[in-house]
Design a protein around this motif. Structure first.
Motif, PDB file in Angstrom:
ATOM      1  N   ALA A  57     -10.811   3.522   8.386  1.00 45.89           N
ATOM      2  CA  ALA A  57     -10.227   4.521   7.460  1.00 45.89           C
ATOM      3  C   ALA A  57     -10.893   6.023   7.893  1.00 45.89           C
ATOM      4  CB  ALA A  57     -10.787   4.322   5.986  1.00 45.89           C
ATOM      5  N   ALA A  58      -9.914   6.799   7.760  1.00 45.74           N
ATOM      6  CA  ALA A  58     -10.408   8.343   8.002  1.00 45.74           C
ATOM      7  C   ALA A  58     -10.895   9.085   7.001  1.00 45.74           C
ATOM      8  CB  ALA A  58      -9.083   9.278   8.596  1.00 45.74           C
ATOM      9  N   ILE A  59     -11.823   8.539   6.312  1.00 45.75           N
ATOM     10  CA  ILE A  59     -12.444   9.225   5.082  1.00 45.75           C
ATOM     11  C   ILE A  59     -13.971   9.113   5.323  1.00 45.75           C
ATOM     12  CG2 ILE A  59     -10.558   8.599   3.230  1.00 45.75           C
ATOM     13  CD1 ILE A  59     -12.329   6.274   2.518  1.00 45.75           C
ATOM     14  N   ASN A 102      -2.668  -8.371  -4.979  1.00 47.93           N
ATOM     15  CA  ASN A 102      -3.974  -8.736  -4.191  1.00 47.93           C
ATOM     16  C   ASN A 102      -4.529  -7.688  -3.648  1.00 47.93           C
ATOM     17  OD1 ASN A 102      -6.183  -9.844  -2.819  1.00 47.93           O
ATOM     18  ND2 ASN A 102      -4.928 -11.451  -1.908  1.00 47.93           N
ATOM     19  N   PRO A 103      -5.203  -6.899  -4.460  1.00 44.94           N
ATOM     20  CA  PRO A 103      -5.804  -5.662  -4.149  1.00 44.94           C
ATOM     21  C   PRO A 103      -6.705  -5.700  -2.938  1.00 44.94           C
ATOM     22  CG  PRO A 103      -5.952  -5.783  -6.411  1.00 44.94           C
ATOM     23  CD  PRO A 103      -5.619  -6.996  -5.971  1.00 44.94           C
ATOM     24  N   SER A 104      -7.737  -6.670  -2.827  1.00 42.49           N
ATOM     25  CA  SER A 104      -8.748  -6.634  -1.757  1.00 42.49           C
ATOM     26  C   SER A 104      -7.792  -7.297  -0.548  1.00 42.49           C
ATOM     27  CB  SER A 104      -9.657  -7.636  -2.145  1.00 42.49           C
ATOM     28  OG  SER A 104      -9.263  -9.053  -2.395  1.00 42.49           O
ATOM     29  N   GLY A 105      -6.900  -8.181  -0.615  1.00 42.50           N
ATOM     30  CA  GLY A 105      -6.139  -8.673   0.440  1.00 42.50           C
ATOM     31  C   GLY A 105      -5.517  -7.510   1.071  1.00 42.50           C
ATOM     32  N   LEU A 106      -4.899  -6.714   0.214  1.00 47.66           N
ATOM     33  CA  LEU A 106      -4.100  -5.311   0.762  1.00 47.66           C
ATOM     34  C   LEU A 106      -4.924  -4.528   1.402  1.00 47.66           C
ATOM     35  CD1 LEU A 106      -1.320  -3.794   0.882  1.00 47.66           C
ATOM     36  CD2 LEU A 106      -1.957  -2.772  -1.359  1.00 47.66           C
ATOM     37  N   ALA A 107      -6.039  -4.306   0.933  1.00 43.66           N
ATOM     38  CA  ALA A 107      -6.925  -3.262   1.713  1.00 43.66           C
ATOM     39  C   ALA A 107      -7.423  -3.810   3.065  1.00 43.66           C
ATOM     40  CB  ALA A 107      -8.237  -3.071   0.679  1.00 43.66           C
ATOM     41  N   GLU A 108      -7.853  -5.194   3.052  1.00 44.55           N
ATOM     42  CA  GLU A 108      -8.251  -5.649   4.327  1.00 44.55           C
ATOM     43  C   GLU A 108      -7.068  -5.681   5.346  1.00 44.55           C
ATOM     44  OE1 GLU A 108      -9.541  -9.669   3.390  1.00 44.55           O
ATOM     45  OE2 GLU A 108     -11.061  -9.119   2.017  1.00 44.55           O
ATOM     46  N   LYS A 109      -5.706  -6.254   5.214  1.00 47.03           N
ATOM     47  CA  LYS A 109      -4.923  -6.069   5.882  1.00 47.03           C
ATOM     48  C   LYS A 109      -4.344  -4.652   6.351  1.00 47.03           C
ATOM     49  CE  LYS A 109      -2.705 -10.415   4.395  1.00 47.03           C
ATOM     50  NZ  LYS A 109      -2.624 -11.141   5.490  1.00 47.03           N
ATOM     51  N   VAL A 110      -4.404  -3.720   5.601  1.00 47.20           N
ATOM     52  CA  VAL A 110      -4.194  -2.087   6.051  1.00 47.20           C
ATOM     53  C   VAL A 110      -5.368  -1.772   6.832  1.00 47.20           C
ATOM     54  CG1 VAL A 110      -4.270   0.233   5.067  1.00 47.20           C
ATOM     55  CG2 VAL A 110      -2.998  -1.574   3.888  1.00 47.20           C
ATOM     56  N   VAL A 115       2.937   8.612   0.511  1.00 46.75           N
ATOM     57  CA  VAL A 115       3.965   7.659   0.394  1.00 46.75           C
ATOM     58  C   VAL A 115       5.236   8.045   0.185  1.00 46.75           C
ATOM     59  CG1 VAL A 115       4.593   5.584  -1.133  1.00 46.75           C
ATOM     60  CG2 VAL A 115       2.058   6.077  -0.867  1.00 46.75           C
ATOM     61  N   ARG A 116       6.147   7.485   0.904  1.00 45.89           N
ATOM     62  CA  ARG A 116       7.473   7.927   0.859  1.00 45.89           C
ATOM     63  C   ARG A 116       8.242   6.477   0.393  1.00 45.89           C
ATOM     64  NH1 ARG A 116       7.554  10.947   6.869  1.00 45.89           N
ATOM     65  NH2 ARG A 116       5.862  12.235   6.505  1.00 45.89           N
ATOM     66  N   ASP A 117       9.555   6.968  -0.160  1.00 44.65           N
ATOM     67  CA  ASP A 117      10.366   6.096  -0.629  1.00 44.65           C
ATOM     68  C   ASP A 117      11.460   5.770   0.443  1.00 44.65           C
ATOM     69  OD1 ASP A 117       9.882   5.221  -3.263  1.00 44.65           O
ATOM     70  OD2 ASP A 117       9.803   7.238  -3.563  1.00 44.65           O
ATOM     71  N   SER A 162      -1.243   3.926  -3.121  1.00 48.45           N
ATOM     72  CA  SER A 162      -1.373   5.332  -2.892  1.00 48.45           C
ATOM     73  C   SER A 162      -2.792   5.795  -2.403  1.00 48.45           C
ATOM     74  CB  SER A 162      -1.252   5.970  -4.365  1.00 48.45           C
ATOM     75  OG  SER A 162      -1.324   7.330  -4.220  1.00 48.45           O
ATOM     76  N   HIS A 163      -3.818   4.889  -2.934  1.00 49.17           N
ATOM     77  CA  HIS A 163      -5.325   5.420  -2.376  1.00 49.17           C
ATOM     78  C   HIS A 163      -5.434   4.997  -0.896  1.00 49.17           C
ATOM     79  CE1 HIS A 163      -7.476   6.644  -6.057  1.00 49.17           C
ATOM     80  NE2 HIS A 163      -6.799   5.565  -6.656  1.00 49.17           N
ATOM     81  N   LEU A 164      -4.739   4.019  -0.419  1.00 44.24           N
ATOM     82  CA  LEU A 164      -4.829   3.691   0.987  1.00 44.24           C
ATOM     83  C   LEU A 164      -4.187   4.578   1.765  1.00 44.24           C
ATOM     84  CD1 LEU A 164      -4.445  -0.414   0.525  1.00 44.24           C
ATOM     85  CD2 LEU A 164      -6.701   0.685   0.969  1.00 44.24           C
ATOM     86  N   ALA A 165      -3.042   4.939   1.130  1.00 43.44           N
ATOM     87  CA  ALA A 165      -2.172   5.971   2.098  1.00 43.44           C
ATOM     88  C   ALA A 165      -3.035   6.994   2.577  1.00 43.44           C
ATOM     89  CB  ALA A 165      -0.796   6.302   1.442  1.00 43.44           C
ATOM     90  N   THR A 166      -3.797   7.638   1.364  1.00 39.94           N
ATOM     91  CA  THR A 166      -4.763   8.785   1.660  1.00 39.94           C
ATOM     92  C   THR A 166      -5.970   8.306   2.601  1.00 39.94           C
ATOM     93  OG1 THR A 166      -4.100   9.556  -0.422  1.00 39.94           O
ATOM     94  CG2 THR A 166      -6.069  10.251   0.272  1.00 39.94           C
ATOM     95  N   ASP A 167      -6.261   7.207   2.727  1.00 39.52           N
ATOM     96  CA  ASP A 167      -7.616   6.923   3.353  1.00 39.52           C
ATOM     97  C   ASP A 167      -7.123   6.511   4.828  1.00 39.52           C
ATOM     98  OD1 ASP A 167      -8.888   7.105   1.290  1.00 39.52           O
ATOM     99  OD2 ASP A 167      -9.291   4.851   0.638  1.00 39.52           O
TER     100      ASP A 167
END
Length: 455
Positions: A108-110, A93-101, A4-6, A43-48
């Motif tokens: 996911a590359a995990i 909305n954690p689940s909504g964010l994960a779905e849209k990503v 994650v970058r600013d 942050s987790h999604l950026a890793t995944d």
């Protein structure tokens, strides 16, 4: 945070968005607890999803960027591809964010754990929730200790850096806690995500309620809230036996009942000194609620004593007719569901207003910038004309709300008179009628539609 970058400037962001890779933007604010909560998920999604770029934008510090993406509140997420914004998400909305990503970036590359499909086939019920047997098991685990942590590994041998960080903090604070290694049980691991509506680990619970993940725990430690919760848990169930002296107890009761609607907050109602207090005040003003407030920063005895008296460890606190309603998040949720308005009417704080059909129609046509009244839903249109308009809007990548006029005869007939337009579908933009199917298709073919709905 890894991955994650600013964002430092709009020029930098424009280059990134037009660079060819999928981009996910998180608009946040340092004072917003929900932003911190969602930052952990981000942050987790950026890793995944290393195939996408993840950037944070401090909304209030970058007003030019916030305006460009029409950010009205934080947390807010924008999803960009091929130089265009293809999707948005507002709120925590954690689940909504994960779905849209996942939709934007692909798989996911995990490495996925090997899941016992037969075992998990009964994890969810028909409505998508957790089945009764698993729900009962999860609740027993969650309530088996006052403080309970679902983590990867054990407190002695954490198997991810986030779980390690949380256990270190709990030990530093002298907080005893129970734990469960989610790597040992796929049913619990997957089921708890659904139960808590929180897609990552670790997850920390206090008195059966989810506090959040690693970033939330770090934030609570820094603010002192984590220790406040433990102190709160040791309070007597009886307010009279709480250790408060009679004089302070009497003063607190007098303050709470000094106005039908009373807010204990940081700062004054016209000069809040924290984002949560500001949010609560804004809600009450939106609802035209008369209220009084008390600045807890001006009196340490009241500040600490009210936590004990109310058994509520943080501020702001809203009271109506002497009863604690809750903090800003609870009041915001009550406002969204209409429960706040109903309570205020029930308590006689505001007068009940009978909504006319015209009021209802005005609210409906303005409920989304682009609003379509149609037969059926966008995913299941029930007439060819409605289907054509939906397709045209989607081809133009226009976000729109919709209302199924077949579901409400009063709206179906009333809108014809309201708009002086006898047929459906009807498309509105910013409360103004655009027209029906023929007009929308004509504008679509000429290139006017996207331009008109972007003004």
């Amino acid at each position: 945070m890894a991955g994650v970058r600013d964002v430092k400037s709009k020029t930098e962001l424009d280059e990134v968005v037009n660079g060819g890779k999928p981009v996910v933007l998180h608009f946040w604010a340092s004072w917003c607890d929900a932003s911190k909560q969602m930052d952990q998920i981000f942050s987790h999604l950026a890793t995944d999803y290393p195939q996408a770029l993840f950037y944070r934008v401090e909304a209030e510090e970058q007003p030019e960027i916030s305006d460009a993406y029409t950010v009205a509140a934080v947390p807010f997420f924008a999803f960009c591809k091929d130089g265009k914004t293809v999707d948005k998400l507002e709120g925590a909305n954690p689940s909504g964010l994960a779905e849209k990503v996942a939709k934007l970036a692909g798989p996911a590359a995990i490495e996925k754990p090997q899941v016992n499909v037969e075992k998990l086939s009964g994890t969810e019920d028909a409505s998508g929730g957790v089945n009764k047997v698993l729900k009962s098991r999860l609740e027993k685990l969650i309530n088996s200790n006052l403080v309970f942590l679902f983590m990867k590994g054990s407190p002695e041998e954490p198997k991810c850096k986030f779980s390690r960080k949380v256990t270190e903090i709990l030990k530093e604070e002298g907080i005893s806690f129970g734990s469960f290694d989610i790597l040992t049980d796929d049913e619990v691991r997957e089921g708890l995500k659904v139960y808590s509506n929180w897609p990552t680990y670790p997850q920390l619970y206090f008195k059966g309620e989810l506090l959040g993940g690693c970033d939330i725990v770090v934030s609570m430690k820094e603010s002192g809230e984590l220790q406040d919760l433990v102190e709160e848990s040791n309070m007597s169930d009886s307010k009279e036996d709480s250790g408060l002296d009679a004089q302070l107890m009497s003063r607190l009761k007098e303050l709470i009942n000094s106005s039908p609607v009373m807010v204990f907050m940081k700062g004054l109602h016209d000069e809040p000194k924290c984002g949560f207090s500001g949010k609560l005040v804004a809600i009450l003003k939106e609802e035209n609620v008369p209220f009084k407030s008390f600045d807890i920063l001006s009196d340490e005895a009241v500040r600490q004593g009210l936590k004990v008296f109310s058994k509520w460890p943080s501020y702001p606190q809203l009271y109506i007719k002497g009863e604690l309603i809750g903090g800003s998040d609870i009041v915001l949720e009550m406002q969204k569901t209409g429960e706040l308005k109903s309570l205020l009417e029930e308590k006689g704080i505001v007068e009940a207003k009978v909504e006319t059909l015209e009021d209802r129609l005005k609210h409906l046509v303005s409920s989304s910038p682009a609003m379509l009244f149609m037969k059926g839903t966008p995913d299941a249109p029930k007439c060819g004309f409605s289907s054509k308009v939906v397709n045209a809007l989607r081809e133009e990548e226009v976000e729109f709300g919709s209302f199924d006029i077949l579901s409400d005869e009063e709206v179906r007939q009333g809108l014809k008179s309201f708009s002086n337009w006898p047929t459906y579908p009807q498309l509105y933009y910013k409360g103004e009628l655009i027209g029906g199917c023929d007009i929308v298709l004509e504008m679509h073919n000429s290139g006017e539609l996207k331009e008109t709905l972007s003004e």
